[in-house]
Write an enzyme that holds these catalytic residues in place. Structure first.
Site, PDB file in Angstrom:
ATOM      1  N   ARG A 148      16.480   4.582  -3.138  1.00  0.00           N
ATOM      2  CA  ARG A 148      15.854   3.281  -3.388  1.00  0.00           C
ATOM      3  C   ARG A 148      16.575   2.632  -4.556  1.00  0.00           C
ATOM      4  O   ARG A 148      16.723   3.265  -5.605  1.00  0.00           O
ATOM      5  CB  ARG A 148      14.375   3.499  -3.711  1.00  0.00           C
ATOM      6  CG  ARG A 148      13.630   2.228  -3.988  1.00  0.00           C
ATOM      7  CD  ARG A 148      12.217   2.519  -4.440  1.00  0.00           C
ATOM      8  NE  ARG A 148      12.076   2.249  -5.853  1.00  0.00           N
ATOM      9  CZ  ARG A 148      10.917   1.980  -6.453  1.00  0.00           C
ATOM     10  NH1 ARG A 148       9.797   1.961  -5.759  1.00  0.00           N
ATOM     11  NH2 ARG A 148      10.857   1.743  -7.742  1.00  0.00           N
ATOM     12  N   TYR A 160       9.677  -4.440 -12.723  1.00  0.00           N
ATOM     13  CA  TYR A 160       9.130  -3.199 -12.164  1.00  0.00           C
ATOM     14  C   TYR A 160      10.262  -2.373 -11.526  1.00  0.00           C
ATOM     15  O   TYR A 160      11.272  -2.907 -11.085  1.00  0.00           O
ATOM     16  CB  TYR A 160       8.076  -3.519 -11.089  1.00  0.00           C
ATOM     17  CG  TYR A 160       8.700  -4.117  -9.851  1.00  0.00           C
ATOM     18  CD1 TYR A 160       8.915  -5.491  -9.755  1.00  0.00           C
ATOM     19  CD2 TYR A 160       9.145  -3.306  -8.802  1.00  0.00           C
ATOM     20  CE1 TYR A 160       9.542  -6.032  -8.657  1.00  0.00           C
ATOM     21  CE2 TYR A 160       9.784  -3.843  -7.706  1.00  0.00           C
ATOM     22  CZ  TYR A 160       9.971  -5.204  -7.635  1.00  0.00           C
ATOM     23  OH  TYR A 160      10.622  -5.746  -6.557  1.00  0.00           O
ATOM     24  N   ASP A 210      12.140  -1.835  -2.931  1.00  0.00           N
ATOM     25  CA  ASP A 210      10.707  -2.117  -3.081  1.00  0.00           C
ATOM     26  C   ASP A 210      10.527  -3.523  -3.642  1.00  0.00           C
ATOM     27  O   ASP A 210      11.007  -3.820  -4.745  1.00  0.00           O
ATOM     28  CB  ASP A 210      10.089  -1.070  -4.039  1.00  0.00           C
ATOM     29  CG  ASP A 210       8.570  -1.081  -4.018  1.00  0.00           C
ATOM     30  OD1 ASP A 210       7.979  -2.018  -3.445  1.00  0.00           O
ATOM     31  OD2 ASP A 210       7.976  -0.131  -4.586  1.00  0.00           O
ATOM     32  N   HIS A 212       7.457  -4.733  -4.071  1.00  0.00           N
ATOM     33  CA  HIS A 212       6.255  -4.534  -4.888  1.00  0.00           C
ATOM     34  C   HIS A 212       5.296  -5.721  -4.853  1.00  0.00           C
ATOM     35  O   HIS A 212       4.802  -6.180  -5.894  1.00  0.00           O
ATOM     36  CB  HIS A 212       6.645  -4.172  -6.327  1.00  0.00           C
ATOM     37  CG  HIS A 212       5.809  -3.077  -6.914  1.00  0.00           C
ATOM     38  ND1 HIS A 212       4.650  -3.322  -7.601  1.00  0.00           N
ATOM     39  CD2 HIS A 212       5.946  -1.726  -6.895  1.00  0.00           C
ATOM     40  CE1 HIS A 212       4.124  -2.171  -7.990  1.00  0.00           C
ATOM     41  NE2 HIS A 212       4.880  -1.184  -7.564  1.00  0.00           N
ATOM     42  N   GLU A 236      10.192  -2.717   1.197  1.00  0.00           N
ATOM     43  CA  GLU A 236       8.827  -2.200   0.985  1.00  0.00           C
ATOM     44  C   GLU A 236       7.910  -3.272   0.406  1.00  0.00           C
ATOM     45  O   GLU A 236       8.321  -4.010  -0.496  1.00  0.00           O
ATOM     46  CB  GLU A 236       8.940  -1.014   0.018  1.00  0.00           C
ATOM     47  CG  GLU A 236       7.634  -0.373  -0.356  1.00  0.00           C
ATOM     48  CD  GLU A 236       7.884   0.839  -1.262  1.00  0.00           C
ATOM     49  OE1 GLU A 236       8.943   1.502  -1.115  1.00  0.00           O
ATOM     50  OE2 GLU A 236       7.035   1.104  -2.125  1.00  0.00           O
ATOM     51  N   GLU A 262       1.185   1.833   0.423  1.00  0.00           N
ATOM     52  CA  GLU A 262       0.861   2.706  -0.714  1.00  0.00           C
ATOM     53  C   GLU A 262      -0.464   2.338  -1.378  1.00  0.00           C
ATOM     54  O   GLU A 262      -1.067   3.188  -2.027  1.00  0.00           O
ATOM     55  CB  GLU A 262       2.007   2.764  -1.735  1.00  0.00           C
ATOM     56  CG  GLU A 262       2.258   1.469  -2.462  1.00  0.00           C
ATOM     57  CD  GLU A 262       3.346   1.585  -3.505  1.00  0.00           C
ATOM     58  OE1 GLU A 262       4.443   2.032  -3.161  1.00  0.00           O
ATOM     59  OE2 GLU A 262       3.096   1.233  -4.662  1.00  0.00           O
ATOM     60  N   ARG A 283       3.142   3.729   4.696  1.00  0.00           N
ATOM     61  CA  ARG A 283       3.371   4.445   3.429  1.00  0.00           C
ATOM     62  C   ARG A 283       2.094   4.974   2.779  1.00  0.00           C
ATOM     63  O   ARG A 283       2.051   5.268   1.594  1.00  0.00           O
ATOM     64  CB  ARG A 283       4.077   3.495   2.447  1.00  0.00           C
ATOM     65  CG  ARG A 283       5.574   3.606   2.582  1.00  0.00           C
ATOM     66  CD  ARG A 283       6.314   2.693   1.653  1.00  0.00           C
ATOM     67  NE  ARG A 283       6.001   2.866   0.244  1.00  0.00           N
ATOM     68  CZ  ARG A 283       6.296   3.938  -0.493  1.00  0.00           C
ATOM     69  NH1 ARG A 283       6.902   4.967   0.065  1.00  0.00           N
ATOM     70  NH2 ARG A 283       5.987   3.980  -1.773  1.00  0.00           N
ATOM     71  N   GLU A 339       8.846   9.795  -0.188  1.00  0.00           N
ATOM     72  CA  GLU A 339       9.342   9.454  -1.527  1.00  0.00           C
ATOM     73  C   GLU A 339       9.353  10.698  -2.419  1.00  0.00           C
ATOM     74  O   GLU A 339       8.439  11.517  -2.371  1.00  0.00           O
ATOM     75  CB  GLU A 339       8.431   8.381  -2.139  1.00  0.00           C
ATOM     76  CG  GLU A 339       8.903   7.860  -3.481  1.00  0.00           C
ATOM     77  CD  GLU A 339       8.032   6.714  -3.985  1.00  0.00           C
ATOM     78  OE1 GLU A 339       6.938   6.498  -3.433  1.00  0.00           O
ATOM     79  OE2 GLU A 339       8.470   6.040  -4.938  1.00  0.00           O
ATOM     80  N   TRP A 402       1.098  -7.537  -9.442  1.00  0.00           N
ATOM     81  CA  TRP A 402       1.989  -6.499  -9.973  1.00  0.00           C
ATOM     82  C   TRP A 402       2.246  -5.496  -8.877  1.00  0.00           C
ATOM     83  O   TRP A 402       3.098  -5.228  -8.275  1.00  0.00           O
ATOM     84  CB  TRP A 402       1.401  -5.764 -11.192  1.00  0.00           C
ATOM     85  CG  TRP A 402       2.479  -4.905 -11.811  1.00  0.00           C
ATOM     86  CD1 TRP A 402       3.459  -5.335 -12.669  1.00  0.00           C
ATOM     87  CD2 TRP A 402       2.728  -3.512 -11.571  1.00  0.00           C
ATOM     88  NE1 TRP A 402       4.302  -4.289 -12.963  1.00  0.00           N
ATOM     89  CE2 TRP A 402       3.888  -3.157 -12.307  1.00  0.00           C
ATOM     90  CE3 TRP A 402       2.106  -2.533 -10.793  1.00  0.00           C
ATOM     91  CZ2 TRP A 402       4.440  -1.861 -12.296  1.00  0.00           C
ATOM     92  CZ3 TRP A 402       2.635  -1.245 -10.773  1.00  0.00           C
ATOM     93  CH2 TRP A 402       3.789  -0.914 -11.529  1.00  0.00           C
TER      94      TRP A 402
HETATM   95  C1  CS2 Z   1       5.934   2.340  -6.445  1.00  0.00           C
HETATM   96  C2  CS2 Z   1       5.038   3.115  -7.360  1.00  0.00           C
HETATM   97  O1  CS2 Z   1       6.567   4.462  -5.644  1.00  0.00           O
HETATM   98  C3  CS2 Z   1       6.528   3.268  -5.402  1.00  0.00           C
HETATM   99  O2  CS2 Z   1       6.968   2.767  -4.401  1.00  0.00           O
HETATM  100  O3  CS2 Z   1       5.441   1.206  -5.839  1.00  0.00           O
HETATM  101  O4  CS2 Z   1       5.835   3.448  -8.453  1.00  0.00           O
HETATM  102  C4  CS2 Z   1       3.776   2.394  -7.850  1.00  0.00           C
HETATM  103  O5  CS2 Z   1       4.104   1.332  -8.680  1.00  0.00           O
HETATM  104  C5  CS2 Z   1       2.911   3.387  -8.572  1.00  0.00           C
HETATM  105  O6  CS2 Z   1       2.679   4.495  -7.744  1.00  0.00           O
HETATM  106  C6  CS2 Z   1       1.607   2.749  -9.025  1.00  0.00           C
HETATM  107  O7  CS2 Z   1       0.647   3.703  -9.290  1.00  0.00           O
HETATM  108 MG    MG Z   2       6.164   0.944  -3.832  1.00  0.00          MG
END
Ligand code: CS2
Ligand code: MG
Length: 402
Positions: A148, A160, A210, A212, A236, A262, A283, A339, A402
């Protein structure tokens, strides 16, 4: 019949916080379940201690499906991350018990091996594109076949996904860190570094990225189309999936594969995404989506629609979840990738055993159950420390996802 004799909620912060449920049966068999919900740890701990543990005592630990239904349907209040994480903790602990009683590693109870190892992706990131490419070279040297890639966006302080001092740990402040966001700056910058990563690494590696939850559906559609030549393994969370139908719009415009899930916690949250073939990878995680029992149901639904697994595996999911996810991914027919972010060094002092990494894959332990043990003496050295995830604000000061 053995019964559940004890259920303990354990908190420890070895490098970061983990919540664990430990179930002990009247025969002395011990099962572990992860109950960690990043930044909301105590909510799950309380839900378990005050509302779930009293329901477990004296029950038959072998009746996993029935316990799942009892805690989900029986509670009247359904779904949501706190409830589903608590249910997951019980479910995984009971699967661990069942494996130990049978003398079999968990993947054997799930139908046995479909593969030798579980392909994983790691993170490469940098505060500049050069630094990100060097990090990707390091990942290649460690044998990862899927990486990634994330780089800091100029003018967007604290982007991020970018490591600090070699680790990515977003929940690192006692109160939320406020980070900046500019969609315009990201859309201008990110396609270029993804192209640079493909040129640098060549075609022999899967590249992931990602977003996000930062874009609107039409922005995501434009982004996905613009990076088609990079041949991403997945894009993602391009937009928040609160509204599953938003993905219809993205899908109409781009062939870049999409991964979502996620922050989604039940089969109902991903049903339309899967059955309308709006995504390619789901995910959801063992810990936040109701445990092995429920995640397997999600993966089975996904398999009918050619959607593959892409289990969330950030370091805020404990080694208990990593082990459970690896057992499940070893058994299911429709693995995509998992992951693998790794843990702070201190984490291994508390959690022993579990899945092991070699040659781009995670491998299950052959110990009965999950193959993870919890070291109380070590855990006691790492007192619980509250930490929040960051909050994002646009350049004009208003709050962004976020
Ligand atoms: C992220 C995570 O792993 C990922 O893809 O999106 O780092 C996420 O920000 C954290 O798990 C938040 O708890
Ligand atoms: Mg993620």
């Amino acid at each position: 019949m053995a019964t559940v004799e004890r259920a303990e909620v354990l908190l420890t912060s070895p490098g970061r916080t983990f919540v664990t449920l430990r179930i002990t049966t009247s025969d002395g068999v011990v099962g572990l379940g992860d109950a960690t919900l990043n930044g909301r740890e105590l909510a799950v701990a309380t839900y378990l201690r005050d509302h779930v543990v009293p329901l477990l005592i004296g029950k038959d630990p072998a009746r996993i499906e029935d316990m799942w239904q009892y805690l989900f349907r029986g509670a009247y209040w359904r779904r949501g991350p706190v409830t589903m994480t608590a249910i997951a903790a019980v479910d995984v602990a009971l699967w661990d018990v069942k494996g130990k009683v049978a003398g079999l590693p968990l993947y054997q109870l799930l139908g046995g091996r479909s593969r030798d190892g579980v392909m994983v992706y790691t993170h490469a990131s940098g505060s500049s594109v050069e630094e990100m490419l060097e990090d990707a070279d390091r990942a290649r040297e460690l044998g990862y076949r899927a990486i990634r890639v994330q780089a800091a966006v100029p003018g967007v302080a604290g982007t991020y996904g970018v490591k600090k001092n070699g680790r990515y740990e977003p929940a690192d402040h006692a109160l939320p860190d406020e980070q900046l966001w500019s969609t315009e700056a990201y859309l201008d910058f990110a396609p270029g570094y993804l192209r640079a990563a493909r040129e640098h690494l060549g075609d022999g590696v899967h590249l992931l990225h990602d977003v996000h939850h930062r874009l609107t559906p039409i922005e995501a559609a434009r982004f996905g189309r613009e990076v088609e030549d990079v041949k991403l393994f997945w894009m993602e969370d391009p937009t928040p999936a609160d509204s599953q139908d938003a993905y219809r719009l993205i899908r109409q415009h781009t062939t870049t594969p999409i991964a979502v899930g996620e922050v989604l916690t039940s089969i109902w949250d991903v049903k339309d995404l899967i059955t309308e073939r709006l995504i390619d990878y789901v995910r959801c995680s063992v810990v936040h989506a109701g445990g092995i029992t429920h995640l397997r149901r999600i993966y089975d639904l996904a398999a009918l629609y050619d959607v593959r697994s892409g289990s969330h595996g950030a370091s805020d999911l404990s080694p208990v979840t990593q082990a459970a996810a690896t057992h499940l991914a070893t058994a299911i027919p429709n693995l995509g990738v998992q992951e693998h972010m790794g843990y702070p060094d201190l984490t291994a002092e508390v959690f022993h055993g579990g899945a092991t990494y070699a040659d781009g894959s995670l491998h299950v332990s052959e110990e009965p159950g999950l193959g993870v043990t919890y070291d109380d003496a070590a855990a006691a050295r790492f007192e619980y420390e509250p930490r929040y995830l960051p909050v994002a604000r646009r350049l004009d000061g208003s709050v962004h996802d976020w």
